[in-house]
Design a protein around this motif. Structure first.
Motif, PDB file in Angstrom:
ATOM      1  N   SER A 189      16.636  -7.585  14.996  1.00  0.00           N
ATOM      2  CA  SER A 189      16.737  -6.411  15.861  1.00  0.00           C
ATOM      3  C   SER A 189      16.532  -5.097  15.116  1.00  0.00           C
ATOM      4  O   SER A 189      16.123  -4.098  15.698  1.00  0.00           O
ATOM      5  N   ALA A 190      16.811  -5.076  13.816  1.00  0.00           N
ATOM      6  CA  ALA A 190      16.525  -3.874  13.028  1.00  0.00           C
ATOM      7  C   ALA A 190      15.027  -3.711  12.805  1.00  0.00           C
ATOM      8  O   ALA A 190      14.543  -2.616  12.529  1.00  0.00           O
ATOM      9  N   GLY A 191      14.299  -4.802  12.939  1.00  0.00           N
ATOM     10  CA  GLY A 191      12.852  -4.791  12.764  1.00  0.00           C
ATOM     11  C   GLY A 191      12.391  -6.077  12.115  1.00  0.00           C
ATOM     12  O   GLY A 191      12.985  -6.529  11.129  1.00  0.00           O
ATOM     13  N   ALA A 192      11.352  -6.693  12.683  1.00  0.00           N
ATOM     14  CA  ALA A 192      10.759  -7.869  12.048  1.00  0.00           C
ATOM     15  C   ALA A 192       9.876  -7.441  10.883  1.00  0.00           C
ATOM     16  O   ALA A 192       9.863  -8.066   9.822  1.00  0.00           O
ATOM     17  N   VAL A 193       9.133  -6.334  11.086  1.00  0.00           N
ATOM     18  CA  VAL A 193       8.282  -5.756  10.039  1.00  0.00           C
ATOM     19  C   VAL A 193       8.269  -4.241  10.220  1.00  0.00           C
ATOM     20  O   VAL A 193       8.499  -3.724  11.313  1.00  0.00           O
ATOM     21  N   ARG A 194       7.968  -3.545   9.132  1.00  0.00           N
ATOM     22  CA  ARG A 194       7.854  -2.084   9.162  1.00  0.00           C
ATOM     23  C   ARG A 194       6.861  -1.651   8.098  1.00  0.00           C
ATOM     24  O   ARG A 194       6.737  -2.293   7.043  1.00  0.00           O
ATOM     25  N   GLY A 195       6.146  -0.536   8.355  1.00  0.00           N
ATOM     26  CA  GLY A 195       5.222   0.001   7.366  1.00  0.00           C
ATOM     27  C   GLY A 195       4.955   1.474   7.604  1.00  0.00           C
ATOM     28  O   GLY A 195       4.964   1.951   8.740  1.00  0.00           O
ATOM     29  N   GLN A 196       4.708   2.218   6.520  1.00  0.00           N
ATOM     30  CA  GLN A 196       4.426   3.654   6.611  1.00  0.00           C
ATOM     31  C   GLN A 196       2.959   3.898   6.945  1.00  0.00           C
ATOM     32  O   GLN A 196       2.084   3.134   6.543  1.00  0.00           O
ATOM     33  N   LEU A 197       2.705   4.977   7.683  1.00  0.00           N
ATOM     34  CA  LEU A 197       1.332   5.338   8.033  1.00  0.00           C
ATOM     35  C   LEU A 197       0.595   5.932   6.836  1.00  0.00           C
ATOM     36  O   LEU A 197       1.166   6.679   6.040  1.00  0.00           O
ATOM     37  N   THR A 198      -0.677   5.582   6.729  1.00  0.00           N
ATOM     38  CA  THR A 198      -1.576   6.126   5.714  1.00  0.00           C
ATOM     39  C   THR A 198      -2.859   6.558   6.407  1.00  0.00           C
ATOM     40  O   THR A 198      -3.396   5.824   7.241  1.00  0.00           O
ATOM     41  N   GLN A 199      -3.372   7.736   6.069  1.00  0.00           N
ATOM     42  CA  GLN A 199      -4.593   8.218   6.717  1.00  0.00           C
ATOM     43  C   GLN A 199      -5.816   7.501   6.178  1.00  0.00           C
ATOM     44  O   GLN A 199      -5.904   7.182   4.990  1.00  0.00           O
ATOM     45  N   ILE A 200      -6.775   7.211   7.066  1.00  0.00           N
ATOM     46  CA  ILE A 200      -8.043   6.578   6.705  1.00  0.00           C
ATOM     47  C   ILE A 200      -9.177   7.358   7.377  1.00  0.00           C
ATOM     48  O   ILE A 200      -8.931   8.107   8.333  1.00  0.00           O
ATOM     49  N   PRO A 201     -10.418   7.194   6.918  1.00  0.00           N
ATOM     50  CA  PRO A 201     -11.543   7.890   7.566  1.00  0.00           C
ATOM     51  C   PRO A 201     -11.704   7.442   9.011  1.00  0.00           C
ATOM     52  O   PRO A 201     -11.578   6.261   9.325  1.00  0.00           O
ATOM     53  N   VAL A 202     -12.002   8.374   9.892  1.00  0.00           N
ATOM     54  CA  VAL A 202     -12.154   8.056  11.310  1.00  0.00           C
ATOM     55  C   VAL A 202     -13.240   7.012  11.532  1.00  0.00           C
ATOM     56  O   VAL A 202     -13.079   6.084  12.314  1.00  0.00           O
ATOM     57  N   GLY A 203     -14.357   7.131  10.823  1.00  0.00           N
ATOM     58  CA  GLY A 203     -15.479   6.235  11.060  1.00  0.00           C
ATOM     59  C   GLY A 203     -15.375   4.888  10.390  1.00  0.00           C
ATOM     60  O   GLY A 203     -16.330   4.122  10.402  1.00  0.00           O
ATOM     61  N   PRO A 253     -11.273   8.495  24.383  1.00  0.00           N
ATOM     62  CA  PRO A 253     -12.038   9.746  24.323  1.00  0.00           C
ATOM     63  C   PRO A 253     -13.350   9.559  23.560  1.00  0.00           C
ATOM     64  O   PRO A 253     -13.562   8.546  22.905  1.00  0.00           O
ATOM     65  N   ASP A 254     -14.211  10.546  23.645  1.00  0.00           N
ATOM     66  CA  ASP A 254     -15.510  10.474  22.982  1.00  0.00           C
ATOM     67  C   ASP A 254     -15.416  10.632  21.472  1.00  0.00           C
ATOM     68  O   ASP A 254     -16.336  10.258  20.751  1.00  0.00           O
ATOM     69  N   SER A 255     -14.329  11.205  20.989  1.00  0.00           N
ATOM     70  CA  SER A 255     -14.211  11.460  19.556  1.00  0.00           C
ATOM     71  C   SER A 255     -12.745  11.447  19.159  1.00  0.00           C
ATOM     72  O   SER A 255     -11.847  11.504  20.002  1.00  0.00           O
ATOM     73  N   PHE A 256     -12.517  11.382  17.842  1.00  0.00           N
ATOM     74  CA  PHE A 256     -11.169  11.372  17.299  1.00  0.00           C
ATOM     75  C   PHE A 256     -11.060  12.393  16.180  1.00  0.00           C
ATOM     76  O   PHE A 256     -12.019  12.659  15.468  1.00  0.00           O
ATOM     77  N   THR A 257      -9.886  12.975  16.035  1.00  0.00           N
ATOM     78  CA  THR A 257      -9.672  13.960  14.981  1.00  0.00           C
ATOM     79  C   THR A 257      -9.100  13.336  13.713  1.00  0.00           C
ATOM     80  O   THR A 257      -9.131  13.957  12.649  1.00  0.00           O
ATOM     81  N   SER A 258      -8.568  12.100  13.816  1.00  0.00           N
ATOM     82  CA  SER A 258      -7.990  11.449  12.644  1.00  0.00           C
ATOM     83  C   SER A 258      -7.766   9.971  12.936  1.00  0.00           C
ATOM     84  O   SER A 258      -7.825   9.531  14.090  1.00  0.00           O
ATOM     85  N   ALA A 259      -7.505   9.210  11.865  1.00  0.00           N
ATOM     86  CA  ALA A 259      -7.190   7.787  12.005  1.00  0.00           C
ATOM     87  C   ALA A 259      -6.189   7.393  10.930  1.00  0.00           C
ATOM     88  O   ALA A 259      -6.170   7.965   9.830  1.00  0.00           O
ATOM     89  N   PHE A 260      -5.340   6.413  11.256  1.00  0.00           N
ATOM     90  CA  PHE A 260      -4.272   6.003  10.347  1.00  0.00           C
ATOM     91  C   PHE A 260      -4.081   4.495  10.414  1.00  0.00           C
ATOM     92  O   PHE A 260      -4.418   3.859  11.414  1.00  0.00           O
ATOM     93  N   THR A 261      -3.529   3.949   9.346  1.00  0.00           N
ATOM     94  CA  THR A 261      -3.188   2.536   9.341  1.00  0.00           C
ATOM     95  C   THR A 261      -1.827   2.349   8.683  1.00  0.00           C
ATOM     96  O   THR A 261      -1.362   3.206   7.929  1.00  0.00           O
ATOM     97  N   ALA A 262      -1.190   1.229   9.000  1.00  0.00           N
ATOM     98  CA  ALA A 262       0.064   0.857   8.348  1.00  0.00           C
ATOM     99  C   ALA A 262       0.068  -0.643   8.139  1.00  0.00           C
ATOM    100  O   ALA A 262      -0.310  -1.399   9.041  1.00  0.00           O
TER     101      ALA A 262
END
Length: 249
Positions: free
Chosen positions: A188-202, A45-54
């Motif tokens: 099978s339970a997961g090789a890696v896992r991480g919680q989402l954290t919000q970051i600036p869209v730009g 899309p042309d724009s985003f309302t939010s961004a996240f990383t883990a």
């Protein structure tokens, strides 16, 4: 913020409901598997309302009962999501380092966003294409997809896919309630896992089409700061995403 209209692709909902994090034998028996693949991709899309990383690491992995079940030693991953919740579109850039062996999951892919707070198990809500190439080196996956979302998991006795009814504004409302992971044959339970954290869209430069850089800098391979945690994970993983176009916030 400006947006443009994007036609929703036709999606088939395959049944559903509350699947669990992890891949223990007990958990796997609860589900029926759907054909491999991810939801139909769409244009960015042309724009985003939010961004996240883990930043996903083996020490955060839990099995389906919420019991700590360490993942693959030395492995790590970064998940970067850019969301337009008005259009229910998520663009993703996933990088895995130190993950080996084939993927395995009763879902249609083995790479997910689960609705699960730190230290808790929870159902998968999004299933992404698994990062490639499969081997001992870095693996990546990038693209955009639009709801309605499906995971291909249907608990015994249920009639709805665990993605049914999920919308991306739920992540925006409480990102800490969501975790990213990937599952393999050996973990099978997961090789890696991480919680989402919000970051600036730009602040995100990605291989999926989004960038904080100007268009004339599109060939740059420099990753901008996306927060100390995410940047540290990217540096350790040795993954650099090429920027392709400007993200408008």
């Amino acid at each position: 913020m400006t947006t443009r209209s994007i036609t929703r692709p036709a999606m088939s909902v395959r049944g559903t409901a509350a699947a669990v994090v992890g891949g223990t034998a007990t958990a796997l028996m609860l589900f029926t598997a759907a054909p491999a693949g991810a939801d139909t991709p769409v244009a960015e899309p042309d724009s985003f309302t939010s961004a996240f990383t883990a930043m996903a690491t083996p020490d955060q992995v839990l099995n389906g009962e919420g019991v700590a079940t360490p993942g693959q030693p030395g492995a790590m991953g970064t998940f970067t999501l850019r969301i337009n919740s008005d259009l229910d579109i998520v663009c993703y850039d996933i990088a895995l380092e130190g993950v080996t062996g084939d993927y395995m999951s009763p879902a249609k892919t083995a790479t997910h966003i689960h609705q699960a707070a730190a230290g808790a198990a929870g159902p998968p809500r999004l299933a992404f294409p698994n990062p490639t190439p499969i081997g001992d080196g870095p693996r990546t996956s990038s693209g955009c997809m639009q709801g309605p979302f499906t995971t291909g998991l249907t608990p015994a006795g249920a009639t709805a896919d665990s993605g049914t009814g999920f919308t991306l504004d739920q992540i925006e409302a409480d990102p800490a309630a969501f975790a990213a992971d990937t599952h393999t044959v050996d973990f099978s339970a997961g090789a890696v896992r991480g919680q989402l954290t919000q970051i600036p869209v730009g602040s995100v430069a990605t291989g999926g089409g989004g960038s904080a850089l100007a268009p004339d800098s599109a060939s740059s391979s420099v990753v901008p700061v996306v927060g100390a945690v995410a940047l540290g994970a990217m540096v350790v993983a040795g993954v650099t995403f090429a920027a392709r176009r400007e993200v408008r916030s």
